[in-house]
Design a protein around this motif. Structure first.
Motif, PDB file in Angstrom:
ATOM      1  N   THR A 302       0.829  -1.202   0.000  1.00 22.29           N
ATOM      2  CA  THR A 302       0.000   0.000   0.000  1.00 22.29           C
ATOM      3  C   THR A 302       0.867   1.257   0.000  1.00 22.29           C
ATOM      4  N   GLY A 303       0.562   2.178  -0.923  1.00 23.19           N
ATOM      5  CA  GLY A 303       1.307   3.428  -1.014  1.00 23.19           C
ATOM      6  C   GLY A 303       2.523   3.376  -1.902  1.00 23.19           C
ATOM      7  N   SER A 304       2.866   2.208  -2.434  1.00 17.53           N
ATOM      8  CA  SER A 304       4.054   2.059  -3.283  1.00 17.53           C
ATOM      9  C   SER A 304       3.764   2.528  -4.706  1.00 17.53           C
ATOM     10  N   PRO A 305       4.808   2.708  -5.541  1.00 21.29           N
ATOM     11  CA  PRO A 305       4.574   3.121  -6.931  1.00 21.29           C
ATOM     12  C   PRO A 305       3.647   2.171  -7.687  1.00 21.29           C
ATOM     13  N   TRP A 307       1.280   0.289  -6.459  1.00 20.18           N
ATOM     14  CA  TRP A 307      -0.069   0.463  -5.916  1.00 20.18           C
ATOM     15  C   TRP A 307      -0.684   1.775  -6.396  1.00 20.18           C
ATOM     16  N   LYS A 308       0.103   2.840  -6.383  1.00 16.20           N
ATOM     17  CA  LYS A 308      -0.402   4.162  -6.784  1.00 16.20           C
ATOM     18  C   LYS A 308      -0.725   4.238  -8.274  1.00 16.20           C
ATOM     19  N   SER A 309      -0.054   3.422  -9.081  1.00 11.59           N
ATOM     20  CA  SER A 309      -0.297   3.476 -10.525  1.00 11.59           C
ATOM     21  C   SER A 309      -1.709   3.036 -10.886  1.00 11.59           C
ATOM     22  N   GLN A 310      -2.299   2.190 -10.058  1.00 16.39           N
ATOM     23  CA  GLN A 310      -3.636   1.630 -10.294  1.00 16.39           C
ATOM     24  C   GLN A 310      -3.709   0.873 -11.624  1.00 16.39           C
ATOM     25  N   LEU A 367       7.214   3.137 -14.339  1.00 17.74           N
ATOM     26  CA  LEU A 367       7.154   3.496 -12.928  1.00 17.74           C
ATOM     27  C   LEU A 367       8.480   4.093 -12.488  1.00 17.74           C
ATOM     28  N   GLU A 370      10.898   4.132  -5.976  1.00 16.67           N
ATOM     29  CA  GLU A 370      10.900   4.860  -4.715  1.00 16.67           C
ATOM     30  C   GLU A 370      11.472   3.964  -3.620  1.00 16.67           C
ATOM     31  N   ASP A 691      -2.358  -2.104   6.857  1.00 15.93           N
ATOM     32  CA  ASP A 691      -2.404  -2.771   5.559  1.00 15.93           C
ATOM     33  C   ASP A 691      -3.020  -4.159   5.760  1.00 15.93           C
TER      34      ASP A 691
END
Length: 742
Positions: A302-305, A307-310, A367, A370, A691
């Motif tokens: 959760t919150g990783s690149p 995950w954020k990319s969707q 991506l 991070e 999480d």
């Protein structure tokens, strides 16, 4: 101590990634001397090159540099001569082809002209041996692939009386084609037999069309499964196992003949090693898994690149990986670890994944990497509510991690101190520190961590090959925790874990509990880059060497090398039959001892012999531990046997083996009615429950601990210490019959 050795010692002692930074902070070493030391080292790096042209390839540069490091810096180097060359020669074939079914004895003999010349390659001669072996190996791979296809095209006869030897130490390279084919036939037959029996067992339980399948159909399915497995194996050989990989095997054959821990790391492997030790890396925040020939997304943080990319979903197949706009690398033949190394990289850099979605479409997603923190590999704690026995704190430390590249990064000693503080706030009556399966890590951190439990004094002695032992001390007179303490270890507790356990034991600060001994690794390594312009750059483009520079010794003078640490309380252990300790490695350095350090033992107000007697009395009355001992003794005898290829004999042996394994698994768990009442601390609620996936993993971890028979015994040992100390404080005599276990 010579300047060069002083420099090496500094590199290891402080585990600093920037040796210059460390040395410039040493008040006793002025800048002029610093530059002299660096100059001497660089001169050493150029030994043997005077009057020569630069080596024509990276292979020569790497191998010669490593040869010089071994000769000049290794704690106990072997002479690099014709005798050593012959050892490298034979060992390389065995490392390249451990199953001894690719190469043939005639291949070894055809390359025998190199057997006394490899020391010359190590000293700067052109590197040609491994390249010649590579040509032969690649040719034989193609032949072996065809052999497996031919053999797997026909059914196997499982009624024939024959067996297979799986111990590679008992095998030789085949002397002719018939032997090679027969070796493959038995291996493939055994693999098919395993799967065939599994399918038969599933058929017996099935209620669908599977129940109607014939043995012939199941045998074909089993062979098809083996075909897919072998295809993946040969794909890896073709697409992943290139000359660079074979060269790495060659170099590590050289280094590990010196000792098991001197090792060459290509750049990607070095970065991966550092990431594992620090618990931090730069990536996309997705875990991978291997599934029937594919590398798939297993979970997202959760919150990783990712995950954020969707755009990335669990179950997506990763087909290609590209570094930014670079040419994508196809993952055919890649293992999960290989793929991970490609996906991770430098902070802020771009990685492009080509994914096959569940609907069959393909999509390329860019991506930016991070920082990802794997805090589940960090220290964590819990509380065991033992009713009248009080509350016992539990600290789990999987390794002595440290981020050497970030002064503000995570460090195991600092994190353990935080966990101790939380447990003290929770008013625990004792603490168990679990170092089972902890393979070690930062030497600096283990010294700091031991210092949390004693007032001051030496923790470990360190000696290089020329110098007088140096004592690493806890200089802080403060004690963070002075209550009852137990340390759990097993045969996989190694290196820094052994230093900590030994210090606690030598000081009498707590009770060490576990298997007959720990692993037995008593050597210290330091990573040194191979960049000739900057040896302190551990991430050199040529790679780096993890070099054994020192041995460490207990404060009582004995080494942990080979012998490990023998616990105060020994419990029968399920892994005892595995020949996996340092003493089982023929290239391990020897045990020795030095002068005892000056230290004062801890006054803990308990009698260790009484603690041992109480624990032994408990263990001797528990059938589980007696059966574990008997079962592991039986399993140890299975290591050297041959395995039947006759299905009836195979089934008979498997029935006995499965029964033993199931019995062992059940014995390792406390009955549900006796499960430990263990829970996480209130402060950790957000850390482990925010999480969903992490929350489920943490809940499962606590559940497993609640049924852990070894933790149960450690808790009881802490209770014994607590009871004795309570009686001592109340003025009651410390008699064994009055010391009550709980």
């Amino acid at each position: 101590m010579p300047i060069l050795q002083s420099l090496f010692f500094a590199l290891n002692l402080r585990h600093m990634p920037q040796a210059i930074k460390y040395l410039t902070n040493m008040k006793r070493l002025p800048l002029v001397l610093l530059m002299l030391a660096a100059g001497i080292f660089l001169a050493f790096r150029s030994l043997g090159t005077t009057g020569k042209t630069d080596p024509p390839s990276k292979y020569e540069r790497i191998l010669q540099s490593i040869g010089e490091m071994l000769a000049q810096g290794h704690y106990q180097p072997k002479a690099i001569d014709d005798k050593f060359s012959k050892q490298v020669f034979q060992k390389y074939f065995e490392e390249l082809d451990p199953e001894k079914n690719i190469l043939m004895q005639e291949d070894v003999e055809s390359l025998r002209r190199f057997d006394s010349k490899l020391d010359d390659e190590i000293k700067g001669a052109p590197v040609s041996f491994f390249l010649e072996v590579s040509k032969v190996f690649n040719k034989r791979i193609g032949e072996a692939e065809q052999i497996t296809k031919d053999l797997l095209a026909k059914p196997f006869d499982f009624t024939k009386e024959e067996s297979i030897v799986t111990d590679t130490k008992k095998l030789n390279f085949p002397s002719n084609q018939a032997q090679r084919i027969d070796s493959w036939r038995k291996r493939l037959k055994y693999m098919t037999l395993e799967r065939f029996v599994e399918l038969q067992d599933l058929r017996e339980k099935a209620k669908d069309s599977t129940a109607k399948k014939t043995d012939a159909q199941l045998e074909k399915e089993a062979r098809d499964k083996v075909v897919r497995a072998m295809n993946r194996t040969f794909e890896r050989y073709r697409y992943k196992f290139n000359d660079d990989d074979k060269f790495a095997v060659y170099v590590n054959t050289v280094t590990q003949l010196m000792d098991p821990y001197t090792e060459f790391f290509p750049p990607a492997d070095k970065r991966y090693f550092d990431e594992q030790l620090s618990g931090e890396f730069y990536g996309i925040g997705a875990s991978l898994q291997y599934d029937d020939g594919n590398i798939k997304i297993a979970s997202l943080i959760t919150g990783s690149p990712a995950w954020k990319s969707q755009k990335i979903e669990v179950g997506d197949v990763v087909m290609k990986v590209a570094q930014g706009e670079g040419t994508p690398a196809e993952l055919t033949g890649f293992a999960v670890e290989d793929a991970v190394k490609l996906i991770r990289g430098k902070q802020g850099s771009e990685v492009r994944l080509t994914l096959k979605k569940k609907d069959g479409t393909q999509e390329t997603i860019a991506l930016v990497r991070e920082k990802i923190v794997q805090d589940e590999v960090f220290a964590r704690s819990a509380v065991i509510d033992n009713g009248p026995g009080g509350k016992i704190g539990y600290i789990f430390l999987p390794e002595f991690y440290a981020n050497f590249n970030d002064p503000n990064g995570s460090r195991s000693a600092v994190d353990v101190a935080k966990e101790v503080m939380k447990l003290k706030t929770a008013k625990v009556d004792g603490i168990v520190i679990d170092l089972r399966n902890n393979g070690g890590g930062s030497l600096y951190d283990v010294v700091q961590m031991a210092g949390l439990f004693i007032d001051e004094g030496p923790i470990v002695q360190v000696k290089d090959r020329e110098g007088k032992p140096t004592v690493m001390r806890d200089k802080d007179g403060a004690v963070l925790y002075d209550g009852p303490l137990a340390v759990m270890v097993n045969e996989f507790s190694a290196s820094a874990s052994e230093i900590f356990a030994a210090a606690i034991q030598d000081y009498g600060r707590g009770v060490v509990i576990g298997s007959t001994s720990t692993y037995g690794k008593g050597t210290v390594q330091r990573s040194i880059g191979l960049d000739p312009e900057n040896f302190m750059n551990q991430n050199s483009e040529l790679g780096s060497v993890k070099l054994t520079l020192q041995k460490f010794y207990r404060v009582n003078g004995g080494s942990t090398q080979l012998k490990g640490v023998v616990p105060d309380v020994v419990l029968p252990d399920q892994y005892e039959y595995l020949r996996f300790r340092e003493k089982d490695n023929t290239n391990a350095l020897a045990w020795d001892e030095i002068t005892k350090a000056n230290y004062r033992t801890w006054n803990g107000d308990y009698d260790l012999s009484t603690i041992k007697n109480l624990s032994n009395a408990r263990v001797n009355t528990l059938p589980a531990f007696q059966t574990i001992k008997q079962t592991t003794e039986w399993m140890s005898k299975q290591n050297d046997k041959e395995y039947p290829l006759n299905i009836e004999k195979y089934r008979s042996e498997q029935k006995v083996l499965k029964a033993k394994v199931q019995q062992l698994d059940s014995l390792l768990k406390l009955p549900q009615a006796s499960a430990l009442n263990i829970s996480y601390l209130a402060q950790d609620k957000e850390r482990f429950t925010a999480d969903k996936d992490r929350s489920e993993r943490y809940a499962q971890w606590l559940k497993n601990l609640s049924r852990d028979i070894y933790l149960d015994q450690a808790v009881k040992v802490v209770g014994d210490i607590r009871n004795q100390q309570a009686m001592a404080r109340s003025g009651q005599p410390k008699k064994e019959k009055e010391a009550k276990a709980f």
